[in-house]
Design a protein around this motif. Structure first.
Motif, PDB file in Angstrom:
ATOM      1  N   VAL A 141       0.821  -1.214   0.000  1.00  0.00           N
ATOM      2  CA  VAL A 141       0.000   0.000   0.000  1.00  0.00           C
ATOM      3  C   VAL A 141       0.859   1.270   0.000  1.00  0.00           C
ATOM      4  CG1 VAL A 141      -1.948  -1.088   1.153  1.00  0.00           C
ATOM      5  CG2 VAL A 141      -0.162  -0.027   2.539  1.00  0.00           C
ATOM      6  N   GLY A 142       2.139   1.152  -0.291  1.00  0.00           N
ATOM      7  CA  GLY A 142       3.031   2.288  -0.185  1.00  0.00           C
ATOM      8  C   GLY A 142       3.721   2.239   1.180  1.00  0.00           C
ATOM      9  N   PRO A 143       4.439   3.276   1.552  1.00  0.00           N
ATOM     10  CA  PRO A 143       4.561   4.583   0.902  1.00  0.00           C
ATOM     11  C   PRO A 143       5.521   4.564  -0.289  1.00  0.00           C
ATOM     12  CG  PRO A 143       5.972   4.506   2.831  1.00  0.00           C
ATOM     13  CD  PRO A 143       5.223   3.197   2.804  1.00  0.00           C
ATOM     14  N   GLN A 144       5.448   5.642  -1.071  1.00  0.00           N
ATOM     15  CA  GLN A 144       6.386   5.823  -2.166  1.00  0.00           C
ATOM     16  C   GLN A 144       7.713   6.348  -1.618  1.00  0.00           C
ATOM     17  OE1 GLN A 144       6.197   5.108  -5.452  1.00  0.00           O
ATOM     18  NE2 GLN A 144       4.189   4.180  -5.095  1.00  0.00           N
ATOM     19  N   PHE A 145       8.809   5.815  -2.143  1.00  0.00           N
ATOM     20  CA  PHE A 145      10.135   6.332  -1.815  1.00  0.00           C
ATOM     21  C   PHE A 145      11.010   6.113  -3.033  1.00  0.00           C
ATOM     22  CE2 PHE A 145       9.585   2.015  -0.288  1.00  0.00           C
ATOM     23  CZ  PHE A 145      10.661   1.341  -0.836  1.00  0.00           C
ATOM     24  N   THR A 146      12.118   6.791  -3.093  1.00  0.00           N
ATOM     25  CA  THR A 146      12.971   6.717  -4.285  1.00  0.00           C
ATOM     26  C   THR A 146      13.977   5.573  -4.161  1.00  0.00           C
ATOM     27  OG1 THR A 146      14.643   8.222  -3.385  1.00  0.00           O
ATOM     28  CG2 THR A 146      12.781   9.217  -4.582  1.00  0.00           C
ATOM     29  N   LEU A 147      14.490   5.146  -5.309  1.00  0.00           N
ATOM     30  CA  LEU A 147      15.533   4.123  -5.306  1.00  0.00           C
ATOM     31  C   LEU A 147      16.776   4.629  -4.588  1.00  0.00           C
ATOM     32  CD1 LEU A 147      16.758   1.430  -6.137  1.00  0.00           C
ATOM     33  CD2 LEU A 147      17.273   2.404  -8.375  1.00  0.00           C
ATOM     34  N   ARG A 148      17.045   5.914  -4.709  1.00  0.00           N
ATOM     35  CA  ARG A 148      18.224   6.479  -4.032  1.00  0.00           C
ATOM     36  C   ARG A 148      18.085   6.324  -2.513  1.00  0.00           C
ATOM     37  NH1 ARG A 148      22.218   6.311  -2.878  1.00  0.00           N
ATOM     38  NH2 ARG A 148      23.775   7.897  -2.397  1.00  0.00           N
ATOM     39  N   SER A 149      16.876   6.518  -1.975  1.00  0.00           N
ATOM     40  CA  SER A 149      16.652   6.321  -0.541  1.00  0.00           C
ATOM     41  C   SER A 149      16.881   4.863  -0.165  1.00  0.00           C
ATOM     42  CB  SER A 149      15.224   6.730  -0.167  1.00  0.00           C
ATOM     43  OG  SER A 149      15.045   8.112  -0.326  1.00  0.00           O
ATOM     44  N   TYR A 150      16.417   3.954  -1.007  1.00  0.00           N
ATOM     45  CA  TYR A 150      16.594   2.525  -0.738  1.00  0.00           C
ATOM     46  C   TYR A 150      18.080   2.153  -0.769  1.00  0.00           C
ATOM     47  CZ  TYR A 150      16.117  -2.523  -1.093  1.00  0.00           C
ATOM     48  OH  TYR A 150      16.228  -3.873  -0.872  1.00  0.00           O
ATOM     49  N   GLN A 151      18.824   2.725  -1.722  1.00  0.00           N
ATOM     50  CA  GLN A 151      20.267   2.462  -1.794  1.00  0.00           C
ATOM     51  C   GLN A 151      20.971   2.962  -0.538  1.00  0.00           C
ATOM     52  OE1 GLN A 151      21.081   4.477  -5.520  1.00  0.00           O
ATOM     53  NE2 GLN A 151      21.182   2.547  -6.661  1.00  0.00           N
ATOM     54  N   ARG A 152      20.546   4.106  -0.037  1.00  0.00           N
ATOM     55  CA  ARG A 152      21.138   4.642   1.187  1.00  0.00           C
ATOM     56  C   ARG A 152      20.818   3.755   2.384  1.00  0.00           C
ATOM     57  NH1 ARG A 152      19.428  10.225   2.649  1.00  0.00           N
ATOM     58  NH2 ARG A 152      21.240  10.101   4.022  1.00  0.00           N
ATOM     59  N   LEU A 153      19.608   3.189   2.407  1.00  0.00           N
ATOM     60  CA  LEU A 153      19.240   2.262   3.480  1.00  0.00           C
ATOM     61  C   LEU A 153      20.138   1.030   3.449  1.00  0.00           C
ATOM     62  CD1 LEU A 153      17.263   1.198   5.692  1.00  0.00           C
ATOM     63  CD2 LEU A 153      15.930   0.196   3.816  1.00  0.00           C
ATOM     64  N   VAL A 154      20.305   0.451   2.269  1.00  0.00           N
ATOM     65  CA  VAL A 154      21.126  -0.762   2.119  1.00  0.00           C
ATOM     66  C   VAL A 154      22.581  -0.473   2.483  1.00  0.00           C
ATOM     67  CG1 VAL A 154      21.996  -2.465   0.466  1.00  0.00           C
ATOM     68  CG2 VAL A 154      19.598  -1.759   0.387  1.00  0.00           C
TER      69      VAL A 154
END
Length: 384
Positions: free
Chosen positions: A97-110
């Motif tokens: 159901v979301g939320p929307q986030f960017t791939l760049r945010s996901y890369q920073r998380l990883v």
């Protein structure tokens, strides 16, 4: 597409076209006249992710001076790997159901960058549980009261037999309860994102912020007497995605209302192909337009400004809230009933009061300005 077409407008348009056609085809072949829990529900979330990723990759090839702060933060410097795209697409905190986030945010998380303790896992349990608690409370409210306010009641002979005032108040209470379904899902999902660290949003005034994935401003949602306030507090990340990737990219049109209409049209077909969605978002545009004119009238009129700041404001606030939630529920009726025959029956039973009310206010606005705003103020406004 990204590898073959590179950082080109062709890649962006191809991605946008393919993702939307695939989603709309899914809606066409699977949608019924009821609320559907099917693969198209998470897929509409995925559609925005993948279209947004193509925009972000395109922005990564531009000069930094050509990008606004949001685009700089999200821009991709290289083509993401297949594993990164899969992890981003199906991240457990946001795929449903979301939320929307960017791939760049996901890369920073990883990469371990999203933490309040550099080099260590984030201290995210307490803020995550707070959001879970709020979400669970909203879910409890929905579970307890929703059986008393079912969508199906609108189509019964019993509803039609009720007095006009009762039918209107039922819409008000129904809207307030039914929206908790969305509020609870988003707030609980936000808690999951916070727990993983994705919700970390840096430090403001010495305090660590965990609202990077906030899809709801619950306090604003509960207290605002304005339609624009509810919209800005509701489904925040999706609205931000549309603002960033549709509204602001239509700047070349040089026409804000047209960009607004186009953005709402995109949101409409993204939700589905039912006529109720089209009516809901067109009504939203009309309501917001009238509200902005009303706010400008209050701001420019000394009499209305004094009244708004007088001891009578608590009473005015109650009246505002009543009007606000009555006419928040009004466009929500077709949104939830979907088809023409259903929502037309409900609107006929309340004599299209929402359309009539806002049309009367809209048409009377020039006369109200003439009566309540001094000539000098009107002249200065016209020059602006």
């Amino acid at each position: 597409m990204l590898r073959l077409m590179g950082r080109t407008v062709t890649a962006v348009l191809s991605s946008f076209t393919f993702q939307m056609i695939y989603l709309l085809a899914g809606y066409y072949y699977t949608a019924t006249e009821e609320y559907d829990i099917k693969w198209t529900m998470p897929h509409c979330v995925l559609t925005l992710k993948l279209v947004g990723m193509s925009f972000d990759y395109y922005d990564g090839g531009k000069e930094p001076s050509q990008l606004n702060p949001e685009q700089k933060k999200a821009a991709l410097s290289s083509v993401p790997s297949l594993l990164e795209v899969c992890g981003f697409s199906y991240f457990y905190g946001g795929f449903l159901v979301g939320p929307q986030f960017t791939l760049r945010s996901y890369q920073r998380l990883v990469a371990g960058e999203l933490t309040d303790c550099p080099g260590k896992p984030a201290n995210s349990v307490v803020p995550a549980m707070k959001r879970f608690g709020v979400g669970f409370l909203c879910l409890l409210v929905y579970a307890i009261f929703s059986p008393y306010y079912p969508d199906s009641y609108f189509l019964t002979a019993e509803y039609e037999a009720q007095p006009f005032w009762y039918r209107c108040v039922f819409i008000l209470l129904w809207a307030k309860i039914v929206l908790y379904k969305y509020v609870s899902c988003w707030v609980i999902a936000e808690g999951v994102c916070i727990l993983s660290g994705l919700g970390y949003n840096g430090v403001v005034d010495g305090k660590h912020q965990w609202d990077a994935c906030a899809n709801m401003k619950v306090w604003l949602y509960e207290t605002t007497p304005l339609f624009s306030g509810t919209i800005s507090s509701f489904n925040i990340n999706t609205n931000s995605w549309v603002a960033r990737n549709v509204f602001k990219r239509l700047k070349f049109l040089g026409n804000k209302p047209l960009s607004h209409v186009t953005s709402l049209f995109f949101l409409t077909i993204w939700h589905g192909l039912h006529s109720g969605y089209f009516l809901c978002f067109s009504m939203e545009f009309f309501i917001i337009t009238v509200e902005r004119q009303a706010q400008a009238l209050v701001r420019d009129s000394p009499l209305l400004t004094r009244l708004a700041n007088s001891p009578l404001y608590p009473f005015i606030y109650v009246v505002q809230q009543f009007i606000h939630w009555l006419f928040m529920g009004y466009p929500l009726v077709p949104f939830c009933l979907f088809t023409y025959d259903k929502w037309l029956k409900v609107y006929s039973s309340i004599y299209f009061c929402g359309h009539v009310f806002f049309l009367v206010v809209y048409l009377s606005m020039p006369y109200l300005r003439k009566a309540l705003v001094p000539k000098k103020e009107r002249r200065d406004k016209k020059q602006e």
